[in-house]
Design an enzyme around this catalytic site. Structure first.
Site, PDB file in Angstrom:
ATOM      1  N   ASN A 102     -66.561 -13.165 186.914  1.00  0.00           N
ATOM      2  CA  ASN A 102     -67.498 -13.760 188.021  1.00  0.00           C
ATOM      3  C   ASN A 102     -68.245 -15.395 187.500  1.00  0.00           C
ATOM      4  OD1 ASN A 102     -67.396 -11.562 189.784  1.00  0.00           O
ATOM      5  ND2 ASN A 102     -68.923 -10.600 188.525  1.00  0.00           N
ATOM      6  N   TYR A 144     -69.851 -17.551 176.016  1.00  0.00           N
ATOM      7  CA  TYR A 144     -70.749 -17.598 175.079  1.00  0.00           C
ATOM      8  C   TYR A 144     -69.870 -17.460 173.687  1.00  0.00           C
ATOM      9  CZ  TYR A 144     -74.843 -17.171 171.670  1.00  0.00           C
ATOM     10  OH  TYR A 144     -75.645 -17.482 170.723  1.00  0.00           O
ATOM     11  N   THR A 179     -86.567 -13.085 169.320  1.00  0.00           N
ATOM     12  CA  THR A 179     -87.116 -14.224 169.638  1.00  0.00           C
ATOM     13  C   THR A 179     -87.640 -14.104 171.162  1.00  0.00           C
ATOM     14  OG1 THR A 179     -84.640 -14.856 170.803  1.00  0.00           O
ATOM     15  CG2 THR A 179     -85.471 -15.503 168.520  1.00  0.00           C
ATOM     16  N   LYS A 206     -72.429 -13.859 182.553  1.00  0.00           N
ATOM     17  CA  LYS A 206     -72.002 -13.419 183.851  1.00  0.00           C
ATOM     18  C   LYS A 206     -70.578 -12.541 183.233  1.00  0.00           C
ATOM     19  CE  LYS A 206     -73.541 -14.589 187.843  1.00  0.00           C
ATOM     20  NZ  LYS A 206     -74.011 -13.697 188.917  1.00  0.00           N
ATOM     21  N   ASN A 251     -68.864  -9.959 173.512  1.00  0.00           N
ATOM     22  CA  ASN A 251     -70.116  -9.161 174.199  1.00  0.00           C
ATOM     23  C   ASN A 251     -69.900  -9.023 175.581  1.00  0.00           C
ATOM     24  OD1 ASN A 251     -72.285  -7.851 174.176  1.00  0.00           O
ATOM     25  ND2 ASN A 251     -73.583  -9.507 173.870  1.00  0.00           N
ATOM     26  N   ALA A 266     -78.148 -26.073 168.307  1.00  0.00           N
ATOM     27  CA  ALA A 266     -78.623 -25.973 169.744  1.00  0.00           C
ATOM     28  C   ALA A 266     -77.421 -25.275 170.515  1.00  0.00           C
ATOM     29  CB  ALA A 266     -78.320 -27.512 170.148  1.00  0.00           C
ATOM     30  N   GLY A 267     -77.754 -24.574 171.688  1.00  0.00           N
ATOM     31  CA  GLY A 267     -77.019 -23.591 172.120  1.00  0.00           C
ATOM     32  C   GLY A 267     -77.352 -22.977 173.443  1.00  0.00           C
ATOM     33  N   GLY A 279     -87.928 -21.002 168.969  1.00  0.00           N
ATOM     34  CA  GLY A 279     -87.038 -19.797 168.530  1.00  0.00           C
ATOM     35  C   GLY A 279     -86.355 -19.990 166.934  1.00  0.00           C
ATOM     36  N   ASP A 322     -80.376 -35.027 174.473  1.00  0.00           N
ATOM     37  CA  ASP A 322     -79.328 -34.039 174.790  1.00  0.00           C
ATOM     38  C   ASP A 322     -77.916 -34.135 173.855  1.00  0.00           C
ATOM     39  OD1 ASP A 322     -77.294 -32.452 176.192  1.00  0.00           O
ATOM     40  OD2 ASP A 322     -77.880 -33.015 178.157  1.00  0.00           O
TER      41      ASP A 322
END
Lengths: 454, 427
Positions: A303, A360, A395, A299, A354, A293-294, A222, A265
């Site tokens: 929740n 996020y 992407t 949700k 969002n 990196a993400g 991506g 990682d």
């Protein structure tokens, strides 16, 4: 990954039908290819009064080989313009904006495809007089509106040039060139602040990162893979990083561009040390770290459980803090050199929020906070810290969004299309350039002037 | 004549898959190419001309006559890198490392890749000998009459393909059946075999969990860890398995758990001089010190099929002035748990060491906590020619992490052969 509508309405029958029906016709954007001319036509340069920056802008454009014509209220343009640069940094009264209107209007009208409008202003915060500050702030409204009115792939952006930097053409060159060039194809309606900085001589504008060592995290696919390609094209020695499970595609990315693959990682406690060790292998210093990196774990807020909350914040934000701490330690071999670059990938979700992405958005807003704070802390070491906030980018990830939602995200911007991963890469490479030393603490949206999060 | 130090820069392998598993559609060439490319990516070797690439496969298609060279041509190494194939059964992987190391030591090359690959999922099936002879006759026939005559010899039973055998051509016994004989000779218990198996799985799982393989393994075709790894296995689960060899015997000890399954995979190791590595700012994990091969006469029953390493190691120790206890790590390939245990028992046996090895005293026992510390073939699986590269790279990294000491590698191979080597941490 051009979307179907853009493809269909730009050729043959599809074009004819789209024009008859008045369908939106997203333009095929001019994008950068190695060695491409900065502009494919003449540029008009005008100013309010003497325009302290106009002379620099003229010299920069002329040095690229492009033809520069004067933009005045009575100018007529024989050829379609590729760009118009208007220096309004000297404006202090609202009346002076009439000169802008009278000059910029005909020039914008004369723009060809993929035209560029760049307005130059003085940061309003520098001005004590309320009318002067208001006058300068007005430039943002003007630029953003022009961005929304332009068609055929045109963009309009605003460069705030700090007073201290207004006489310095070296500090303006990289930012001005970026916004004039096709590298900023998907950037519109955005202001960027340019301050004073130590700028080395730039010999080769097509390979500004020659000899530099750059680490790109999340580079197996991506946007990250495309950032890595742009950096390699710009001449950097690239180390691509991604989680061990993504190693197969990471190796392919690395082998495609002559980079080194590091399976890691970024949330590992020793991630910073391992990156530094890898850097020490290809050179003795790190010039650029790109925190790309993400993850998403979407949700509704109510929740969202502890694991979704924590993992997103850890990967997208906390890991950057941990790695920066190690890489910024001057005693670490392979750490970031003084004068180096940190570039983070934020998101328009982090600006506007969002639905379903509170975790996020928290992480990406956090990245913006981090960039603003760290840029001040590291100013003494001449390390710049910036972020790019992508909007809707085509992407594999966005291809999975349901069609209707995807179409809304894709069209709800001034360019009527999604951006390409390379557009994000270009903006990040711009921040990384040695010539961008005067640009720090900035968040640049690469969103085609999306109405989301605006 | 002086020789030069040979160092191990690093390695790469793909996760090993169970036969008929994730790599069902991958050929030896596919796997070897991907493995070399993973190594290239790890060390930024794109476009680099290496002295050579030596690799091999135990089970190979006739079309793969130039397997390694074809893999190099398909990789991101410079196409000017020469390559050749090697085959010494399960010793192939380590033997390639010895060959490359020797050329480096002699000054013939500066750097090379030693590798191995094997698949039993893409094994060649040949037409059986009867049909093959008929078809050859048809091929050489000159007249239609001759052709017709040749074709009349085709019989339905000739259509059964000939499969590669996992048995020794000279005894007709499978490797497991041979091993069962040796295990019985040395009195290796089921419990001891299961314990060794359990530790292999536990050690391998722990190594993955702590990121030990992050720079040794590159995922392939969606597999990120060895498919055979059972992190949650237990002595109870292993004890439930029925014997796989010597089935009629109530005292049979060898099961599918404490024997390695058929496996697909590939591995590669980058070796060079210290200078070559330093010029490229590449790491140096360990020094490749010395190696030895041995073979035993298993055909006449004088020695067990997989006991050759028991002979190779004492010769290697003697040449290097070392005792069996002078090692920080022992990597004894787990063809079967009983292979490892029989070998260790032999070294502890006065009768064996004096009688068969001609030594004055037994080699003695080893500190078992130093054995296969990051797992071995019982857990990882054993794609024949790929096992050597797996072990060399892992041991080199273990030594690098420890920062001192030396390690012993012991690999048994079909045909009654054994390949062993010593690695040493670099200062």
């Amino acid at each position: 990954m051009t979307d179907t509508l853009t493809k269909l309405t730009n050729q043959g029958l599809g074009k004819t039908v789209a024009v008859r029906l008045g369908l939106p016709r997203p333009a095929l954007l001019r994008r950068y290819a190695e060695g491409q001319d900065l502009l494919d036509g003449p540029a008009a340069v005008g100013s309010i009064g003497d325009g302290p920056v106009a002379a620099s802008a003229t010299a920069i454009i002329a040095a690229s080989g492009a033809n520069v014509v004067a933009a005045t209220a009575d100018s007529t343009y024989a050829d379609k313009l590729a760009a118009v640069v208007y220096d309004a940094s000297g404006a202090r009264t609202l009346d002076q904006l009439e000169a802008l209107r009278a000059t910029l209007g005909p020039a914008v009208k004369a723009l060809g495809k993929n035209g560029r409008v760049i307005v130059i202003g003085t940061p309003p915060a520098e001005l004590d007089d309320p009318e002067a500050a208001a006058t300068q702030q007005a430039l943002e409204g003007i630029t953003r509106s022009i961005g929304k009115e332009l068609r055929a792939g045109g963009t309009a952006n605003l460069l705030w040039v700090a007073g201290e930097a207004q006489g310095d053409s070296a500090v303006l060159a990289a930012p001005l060139r970026f916004f004039l060039s096709s590298r900023s194809a998907y950037v519109s309606g955005q202001p960027v602040l340019v301050r004073e900085g130590e700028i080395p001589d730039v010999d080769d504008w097509h390979h500004p990162l020659a000899g530099e060592v750059a680490v790109i995290t999340g580079a197996a696919r991506g946007i990250g893979a495309e950032i890595a390609k742009v950096f390699a094209r710009a001449g950097a020695k690239v180390i691509v990083v991604d989680i061990p499970a993504a190693g197969e595609s990471l190796a392919k990315v690395a082998n495609g561009i002559g980079a080194t693959a590091l399976q890691l990682d970024v949330t590992a406690a020793d991630a910073g040390e391992r990156i530094a060790a890898a850097v020490a292998q290809v050179g003795d210093r790190l010039d650029v770290i790109v925190h790309n990196a993400g993850i998403t774990r979407d949700k509704m807020f109510v929740n969202t459980d502890e694991s979704r909350w924590g993992s997103v914040l850890d990967v997208n934000l906390q890991s950057q803090l941990r790695m920066n701490k190690v890489l910024l330690d001057p005693s670490v071999a392979g750490g970031l050199r003084d004068g180096g670059r940190i570039v983070s990938v934020a998101s328009i979700s982090g600006i506007g929020g969002n639905r379903g992405q509170s975790n996020y958005a928290a992480s990406k807003a956090g990245v913006i906070g981090l960039v603003r704070s760290l840029s001040q802390e590291l100013a003494d070491r001449r390390i710049t810290v910036n972020a790019v906030a992508p909007g809707f980018i085509e992407t594999e990830m966005t291809a999975k969004i349901p069609l209707a939602t995807r179409e809304v995200g894709r069209r709800l911007n001034s360019l009527l299309q999604g951006g390409q991963p390379v557009d994000v890469g270009e903006a990040i490479a711009f921040f990384a350039e040695p010539g961008s030393a005067g640009v720090t603490g900035q968040v640049l949206r690469v969103c085609g002037q999306s109405q989301l999060g605006a | 004549m002086t020789t030069r130090d040979v160092v191990i820069v690093g390695g790469n392998r793909i996760p090993f898959a169970r036969s008929g598993g994730k790599y069902l559609k991958a050929s030896n060439q596919d796997m070897l190419t991907a493995t070399i490319d993973g190594l290239v990516a790890r060390f930024g070797l794109q476009g680099e001309r290496l002295g050579e690439v030596a690799a091999g496969a135990v089970i190979k298609h006739a079309r793969d006559f130039n397997l390694t060279r074809e893999a190099v041509l398909g990789s991101h190494l410079a196409p000017q890198t020469p390559a050749y194939d090697v085959q010494q059964a399960c010793g192939t992987g380590l033997e390639t490392a010895i060959l490359v190391a020797n050329k480096i030591a002699l000054g013939q090359i500066e750097a090379g890749i030693a590798a191995g690959t094997d698949t039993t999922s893409d094994a060649p099936l040949a037409v059986n000998d009867d049909l093959r002879r008929t078809l050859m006759e048809l091929n050489y026939a000159k007249t239609p009459q001759q052709r017709l005559k040749a074709l009349t010899k085709v019989r339905p039973n000739q259509l059964a393909p000939e499969q590669p055998q996992n048995s020794e051509p000279r005894t007709g016994l499978s490797m497991g059946e041979h091993m069962a004989l040796t295990a019985k000779e040395w009195g290796i218990t089921r419990e001891a075999q299961d314990e060794l198996t359990l530790r292999s799985h536990q050690n391998l799982a722990a190594a993955y969990d702590r990121g030990f393989f992050d720079d040794l393994v590159t995922p392939y075709l969606g597999l990120t860890r060895d498919q055979n790894l059972r992190a949650d296995t237990s002595l109870e689960k292993l004890a439930k398995l029925k014997p796989a060899y010597d089935k009629g015997n109530p005292d049979a000890t060898m099961t599918a758990g404490n024997s390695t399954p058929l496996t697909d995979g590939a591995s590669a190791v980058l070796l060079s001089t210290r200078e070559w590595a330093a010029e490229r700012n590449l790491p140096v994990l360990a020094r490749f010190v010395d190696a030895e091969t041995a073979a035993v006469d298993y055909v006449n029953g004088e020695e067990g099929l997989l006991m050759a390493p028991a002979y190779a190691v004492p010769r290697l120790l003697a040449r290097n002035g070392l005792s069996l206890q002078d090692f920080d790590y022992y990597e004894i390939h787990e063809a079967f748990a009983s292979t490892v245990l029989s070998t260790l028992a032999a070294w502890e046996s006065e009768e064996f060491c004096k009688g068969r090895l001609g030594l004055d005293a037994p080699l003695g026992s080893i500190d078992r906590s130093r054995l296969n510390v990051n797992g071995s073939s019982l857990a990882a699986g054993h794609p024949f020619a790929a096992t050597g590269g797996r072990i060399v790279a892992s041991l080199a990294k273990q030594l690098h992490e420890k920062g001192s000491g030396r390690g012993l590698i012991s690999i048994c191979a079909a045909g009654g052969q054994g390949v062993v080597a010593i690695l040493e941490a670099t200062k």
